[in-house]
Motif scaffolding. Structure first.
Motif, PDB file in Angstrom:
ATOM      1  N   ALA A   1       0.821  -1.209   0.000  1.00  0.00           N
ATOM      2  CA  ALA A   1       0.000   0.000   0.000  1.00  0.00           C
ATOM      3  C   ALA A   1       0.859   1.264   0.000  1.00  0.00           C
ATOM      4  CB  ALA A   1      -0.939   0.003   1.202  1.00  0.00           C
TER       5      ALA A   1
ATOM      6  N   ARG B   1      -5.388  -4.948  -6.124  1.00  0.00           N
ATOM      7  CA  ARG B   1      -5.553  -4.371  -4.788  1.00  0.00           C
ATOM      8  C   ARG B   1      -4.180  -4.275  -4.152  1.00  0.00           C
ATOM      9  NH1 ARG B   1      -8.524  -8.642  -3.547  1.00  0.00           N
ATOM     10  NH2 ARG B   1      -7.319  -8.946  -1.664  1.00  0.00           N
TER      11      ARG B   1
ATOM     12  N   ASP C   1      -3.340  -4.005  -0.544  1.00  0.00           N
ATOM     13  CA  ASP C   1      -3.727  -3.973   0.861  1.00  0.00           C
ATOM     14  C   ASP C   1      -2.517  -3.743   1.751  1.00  0.00           C
ATOM     15  OD1 ASP C   1      -6.306  -4.640   0.025  1.00  0.00           O
ATOM     16  OD2 ASP C   1      -5.885  -6.786   0.183  1.00  0.00           O
ATOM     17  N   SER C   2      -2.708  -2.881   2.741  1.00  0.00           N
ATOM     18  CA  SER C   2      -1.685  -2.719   3.767  1.00  0.00           C
ATOM     19  C   SER C   2      -1.781  -3.912   4.690  1.00  0.00           C
ATOM     20  CB  SER C   2      -1.925  -1.431   4.540  1.00  0.00           C
ATOM     21  OG  SER C   2      -0.903  -1.221   5.469  1.00  0.00           O
ATOM     22  N   GLN C   3      -0.650  -4.446   5.071  1.00  0.00           N
ATOM     23  CA  GLN C   3      -0.686  -5.658   5.906  1.00  0.00           C
ATOM     24  C   GLN C   3      -0.236  -5.342   7.292  1.00  0.00           C
ATOM     25  OE1 GLN C   3       1.279  -8.847   3.887  1.00  0.00           O
ATOM     26  NE2 GLN C   3       0.191  -8.448   2.032  1.00  0.00           N
TER      27      GLN C   3
END
Length: 161
Positions: free
Chosen positions: A79, A157, A159-161
């Motif tokens: 992200a 996508r 996504d921040s993890q």
């Protein structure tokens, strides 16, 4: 020189968990098993002892490998990568497999966390290499052992993890 080890945050956490488990549970168990086998007497013909020593070697080798990889690992949050909506490390991608006429989803990860059964493919795999830098709507042809495959990128996508 050591190759870069790229990991997502979740991948790094999983490797740290495995390392802790090996050190705190598996190593003590195998030490106990060796001590117990040693107590049975003659070690030259003691199959339990030799099996336990072999298992100990495997555990120690895995610990060493994990420690080595984690010491040089670069944890990347997809992200936070400037990407101009291009496929980058850590991206989750939905593809349309033109040959099979089905949608498939993958996440591009590093070699250590690649697991095709869970939809995680390595950035160094043929499909991973082909997808890097591409955008939604692009078609990507990948050479496989069963011949070329054509994919269309449907969505991405980050996504921040």
């Amino acid at each position: 020189m050591t190759d870069r080890v790229l990991l997502t945050k979740l991948g790094a956490q999983a490797l740290h968990r495995e390392l802790r488990q090996l050190k705190s549970e598996e190593r003590p168990k195998i030490i106990s098993a060796i001590a117990e086998a040693r107590a049975h007497g003659d070690l030259s013909e003691n199959a339990e002892y030799h099996a336990a020593k072999e298992q100990q070697g495997l555990i120690e080798a895995r610990i060493k490998k994990l420690e080595s990889n984690l010491s040089v690992a670069e944890v990347i949050d997809p992200a936070k990568i400037a990407r101009d909506d291009r496929v980058v490390f850590g991206a989750s991608i939905e593809l349309y497999d033109v040959n099979r006429e089905v949608s498939v989803s993958y996440q591009l990860v590093g070699n250590l966390e690649a697991d095709i059964t869970n939809g995680k493919i390595s950035i160094s795999s043929p499909i991973g290499k082909a997808l890097l830098g591409k955008s939604v709507g692009d078609e990507v042809e990948v050479s496989t052992p069963n011949g070329p495959r054509l994919y269309e990128i449907l969505s991405t996508r980050y996504d921040s993890q």
